[in-house]
Design a protein around this motif. Structure first.
Motif, PDB file in Angstrom:
ATOM      1  N   LEU A 145      35.014  40.768  43.495  1.00  0.00           N
ATOM      2  CA  LEU A 145      35.695  41.589  44.492  1.00  0.00           C
ATOM      3  C   LEU A 145      37.222  41.526  44.400  1.00  0.00           C
ATOM      4  O   LEU A 145      37.923  41.503  45.402  1.00  0.00           O
ATOM      5  CB  LEU A 145      35.239  41.199  45.904  1.00  0.00           C
ATOM      6  CG  LEU A 145      33.790  41.564  46.239  1.00  0.00           C
ATOM      7  CD1 LEU A 145      33.463  41.213  47.684  1.00  0.00           C
ATOM      8  CD2 LEU A 145      33.518  43.038  45.979  1.00  0.00           C
ATOM      9  N   GLY A 146      37.731  41.479  43.184  1.00  0.00           N
ATOM     10  CA  GLY A 146      39.151  41.696  43.002  1.00  0.00           C
ATOM     11  C   GLY A 146      40.003  40.466  42.827  1.00  0.00           C
ATOM     12  O   GLY A 146      39.569  39.335  43.019  1.00  0.00           O
ATOM     13  N   ASP A 147      41.244  40.715  42.433  1.00  0.00           N
ATOM     14  CA  ASP A 147      42.237  39.698  42.099  1.00  0.00           C
ATOM     15  C   ASP A 147      41.719  38.758  41.016  1.00  0.00           C
ATOM     16  O   ASP A 147      41.845  37.532  41.113  1.00  0.00           O
ATOM     17  CB  ASP A 147      42.684  38.932  43.339  1.00  0.00           C
ATOM     18  CG  ASP A 147      43.692  39.714  44.167  1.00  0.00           C
ATOM     19  OD1 ASP A 147      44.086  40.817  43.738  1.00  0.00           O
ATOM     20  OD2 ASP A 147      44.105  39.234  45.235  1.00  0.00           O
ATOM     21  N   SER A 156      32.568  45.129  39.246  1.00  0.00           N
ATOM     22  CA  SER A 156      33.796  44.629  39.860  1.00  0.00           C
ATOM     23  C   SER A 156      34.546  45.760  40.550  1.00  0.00           C
ATOM     24  O   SER A 156      34.307  46.947  40.287  1.00  0.00           O
ATOM     25  CB  SER A 156      34.702  43.962  38.818  1.00  0.00           C
ATOM     26  OG  SER A 156      35.204  44.926  37.901  1.00  0.00           O
ATOM     27  N   VAL A 157      35.456  45.376  41.440  1.00  0.00           N
ATOM     28  CA  VAL A 157      36.419  46.295  42.046  1.00  0.00           C
ATOM     29  C   VAL A 157      37.799  45.666  41.885  1.00  0.00           C
ATOM     30  O   VAL A 157      37.924  44.446  41.751  1.00  0.00           O
ATOM     31  CB  VAL A 157      36.116  46.555  43.537  1.00  0.00           C
ATOM     32  CG1 VAL A 157      34.765  47.228  43.705  1.00  0.00           C
ATOM     33  CG2 VAL A 157      36.182  45.268  44.351  1.00  0.00           C
ATOM     34  N   PRO A 158      38.853  46.457  41.881  1.00  0.00           N
ATOM     35  CA  PRO A 158      40.194  45.889  41.711  1.00  0.00           C
ATOM     36  C   PRO A 158      40.742  45.297  43.005  1.00  0.00           C
ATOM     37  O   PRO A 158      40.413  45.734  44.108  1.00  0.00           O
ATOM     38  CB  PRO A 158      41.030  47.096  41.266  1.00  0.00           C
ATOM     39  CG  PRO A 158      40.331  48.271  41.890  1.00  0.00           C
ATOM     40  CD  PRO A 158      38.865  47.929  41.886  1.00  0.00           C
ATOM     41  N   MET A 203      30.778  50.348  45.240  1.00  0.00           N
ATOM     42  CA  MET A 203      31.949  49.581  44.812  1.00  0.00           C
ATOM     43  C   MET A 203      33.177  50.450  45.051  1.00  0.00           C
ATOM     44  O   MET A 203      33.318  51.518  44.461  1.00  0.00           O
ATOM     45  CB  MET A 203      31.844  49.214  43.334  1.00  0.00           C
ATOM     46  CG  MET A 203      30.487  48.701  42.902  1.00  0.00           C
ATOM     47  SD  MET A 203      30.059  47.099  43.610  1.00  0.00           S
ATOM     48  CE  MET A 203      28.325  46.991  43.105  1.00  0.00           C
ATOM     49  N   PHE A 204      34.072  49.961  45.898  1.00  0.00           N
ATOM     50  CA  PHE A 204      35.068  50.814  46.509  1.00  0.00           C
ATOM     51  C   PHE A 204      36.450  50.210  46.316  1.00  0.00           C
ATOM     52  O   PHE A 204      36.649  49.023  46.594  1.00  0.00           O
ATOM     53  CB  PHE A 204      34.721  50.896  48.005  1.00  0.00           C
ATOM     54  CG  PHE A 204      35.282  52.067  48.733  1.00  0.00           C
ATOM     55  CD1 PHE A 204      35.014  53.352  48.314  1.00  0.00           C
ATOM     56  CD2 PHE A 204      36.046  51.878  49.869  1.00  0.00           C
ATOM     57  CE1 PHE A 204      35.503  54.443  49.009  1.00  0.00           C
ATOM     58  CE2 PHE A 204      36.542  52.953  50.572  1.00  0.00           C
ATOM     59  CZ  PHE A 204      36.272  54.244  50.141  1.00  0.00           C
ATOM     60  N   ALA A 238      34.444  45.933  48.657  1.00  0.00           N
ATOM     61  CA  ALA A 238      35.829  46.247  48.367  1.00  0.00           C
ATOM     62  C   ALA A 238      36.660  44.964  48.415  1.00  0.00           C
ATOM     63  O   ALA A 238      36.179  43.913  48.838  1.00  0.00           O
ATOM     64  CB  ALA A 238      36.365  47.266  49.371  1.00  0.00           C
ATOM     65  N   HIS A 239      37.902  45.066  47.990  1.00  0.00           N
ATOM     66  CA  HIS A 239      38.762  43.883  47.999  1.00  0.00           C
ATOM     67  C   HIS A 239      39.255  43.562  49.406  1.00  0.00           C
ATOM     68  O   HIS A 239      39.142  42.423  49.877  1.00  0.00           O
ATOM     69  CB  HIS A 239      39.953  44.082  47.072  1.00  0.00           C
ATOM     70  CG  HIS A 239      40.860  42.886  46.998  1.00  0.00           C
ATOM     71  ND1 HIS A 239      40.468  41.680  46.478  1.00  0.00           N
ATOM     72  CD2 HIS A 239      42.152  42.710  47.406  1.00  0.00           C
ATOM     73  CE1 HIS A 239      41.456  40.804  46.552  1.00  0.00           C
ATOM     74  NE2 HIS A 239      42.488  41.400  47.109  1.00  0.00           N
TER      75      HIS A 239
END
Length: 412
Positions: free
Chosen positions: A164-166, A199-201, A238-239, A283-284
């Motif tokens: 979920l990001g980072d 994954s999401v950014p 995935m958003f 989402a992140h």
């Protein structure tokens, strides 16, 4: 100077030049189409095809056609109980002629089991942040921790792993070469996750150059920033909600928000999903959070809300009302996020049904061996395990938090 004052002929010439320039930046319009077939070469209906803007699905004959542009990514989402054979995304520019999409059976034996990881903030000696006194030996710690951590995650044998990001520590800072090196490392790290993974950014995975969000490095390494995964009777959306918000003084701030482009994609996606399909958004940034809403608020806790007067908490999706408006009347069962580095769960009991909220803890904690401190409390790095069961009675979501320490002896 207005076009009217230039005269009609010159105005038309300049307008055509401007339109041509806009088209050059937008990419060349193309059509991507093909057939979706199962292991016996029978047509498969319901394969969702998207380019992160437009969305379509294969028909009863297995055929699909999507108008797109050659600088976009094509992503494929298999119907529930099936899986895409081979890569599930590819650059539109690489499509030569009709696509043949092969699928195989991938039925689940029980409830959908998710492993959710977030915020590892990775770097190594090749792409170090600009820390004073950061040695190469210290710069090895993030990937050492990651390797051991994902090995523990794999022991749960998830049906799907979601990051979920980072993944990157600071690809949003320094120069493009630094960003590309960190994102290449992120792709290497993602390949170590239990398969399949999505994954999401996060806000540290993208560039905020010129007051806009740029995803080119993320997309080149990790694929689409928004897509859907169908499994276990639910649609996992995935958003990317990493659009810039505003500080109270009107200046831009990377504090979480769903962009108009992402909202338009969500609206198109909902048109091809069955109206009664349970939805889980990942989402992140959080939709709502007990952490960012804690009292007392400090001066940087509030941000301006776009398009209407008022304030909103920072580090939660500033455009969540717009996303929720699109989801009105749909079966929104859950919203999972990262970003906060502190794992917590909750439930919103709406008239439309219960919505499970869960924030995954950071893998890195405060450092790759230490806890995240928050006032008098501290929170160990960890991950989130989620079971999703769909029955005639409804959707049951069971989140379980797992801490890596003291299971991993990773203190520096």
């Amino acid at each position: 100077m207005t076009l009217r004052r230039l005269g009609p002929k010159l105005a038309i010439v300049l307008l055509l030049i401007a339109l041509g320039a806009a088209q050059a930046w937008a990419g060349k319009a193309i059509v991507v189409g093909g057939l979706c077939l199962d292991e016996q070469s029978r047509p498969v209906a319901g394969v969702i095809v998207s380019d992160e803007r437009a969305v379509t699905r294969s028909d009863a004959e297995g055929a699909f056609s999507l108008g797109t542009e050659d600088d976009r990514l094509i992503c494929l989402s298999a119907p529930d109980g099936q899986a895409i054979e081979g890569p599930w995304w590819l650059p539109a520019s690489q499509v030569q002629g009709p696509l043949t999409v092969r699928l195989r059976s991938a039925a689940l034996a029980g409830p959908l089991r998710l492993a959710i990881v977030s915020d590892p903030h990775l770097f190594d000696p090749s792409c170090k942040p600009d820390f004073v006194g950061l040695t190469d030996a210290m710069a090895q710690k993030p990937m050492e921790f990651w390797a051991k951590a994902v090995n523990l995650v794999a022991q749960s044998k998830p049906d799907l792993t979601v990051a979920l990001g980072d993944m990157c520590f600071d690809a949003d800072k320094q120069g493009p070469a630094h960003a590309q090196a960190q994102m290449a490392l992120a792709a290497k790290a993602a390949a170590m996750l239990p398969q399949p993974w999505r994954s999401v950014p996060g806000n540290h995975d993208v560039r905020y150059d010129d007051g806009a969000v740029h995803l080119q490095y993320y997309r080149a390494q990790l694929g689409p920033a928004r897509h859907v995964y169908l499994a276990g009777g639910v649609a996992l959306i995935m958003f990317d909600n990493i659009a810039l918000g505003q500080r109270p003084d009107g200046k831009a701030k990377n504090c979480g928000g769903t962009s108009p482009e992402a909202l338009a994609w969500l609206e198109e996606l909902l048109e091809v999903l069955p109206a009664d399909k349970p939805l889980v958004l990942l989402a992140h940034f959080p939709m709502a959070s007990a952490i960012v809403g804690s009292n007392p608020l400090h001066k940087s806790s509030l941000l301006r809300i776009d398009e209407k007067p008022g304030m909103a908490l920072r580090d939660a999706d500033q455009n969540r009302d717009k996303a929720l408006a699109l989801l009105q009347g749909r079966r929104l069962a859950g919203w999972f996020n990262g970003h906060e580095h502190i794992g917590h769960v909750g439930v919103l009991y709406s008239r439309q049904g219960a919505i499970s909220l869960a924030t995954a803890p950071a893998i890195c904690g405060r450092w790759w061996a230490g806890d995240m401190e928050w006032g008098p409390l501290s929170f160990a790095p960890g991950w989130l395990e989620v079971s999703v069961a769909v029955t005639a009675e409804g959707v049951t979501i069971t989140p379980v938090m797992h801490a890596f320490t003291p299971a991993l002896d990773l203190h520096p």
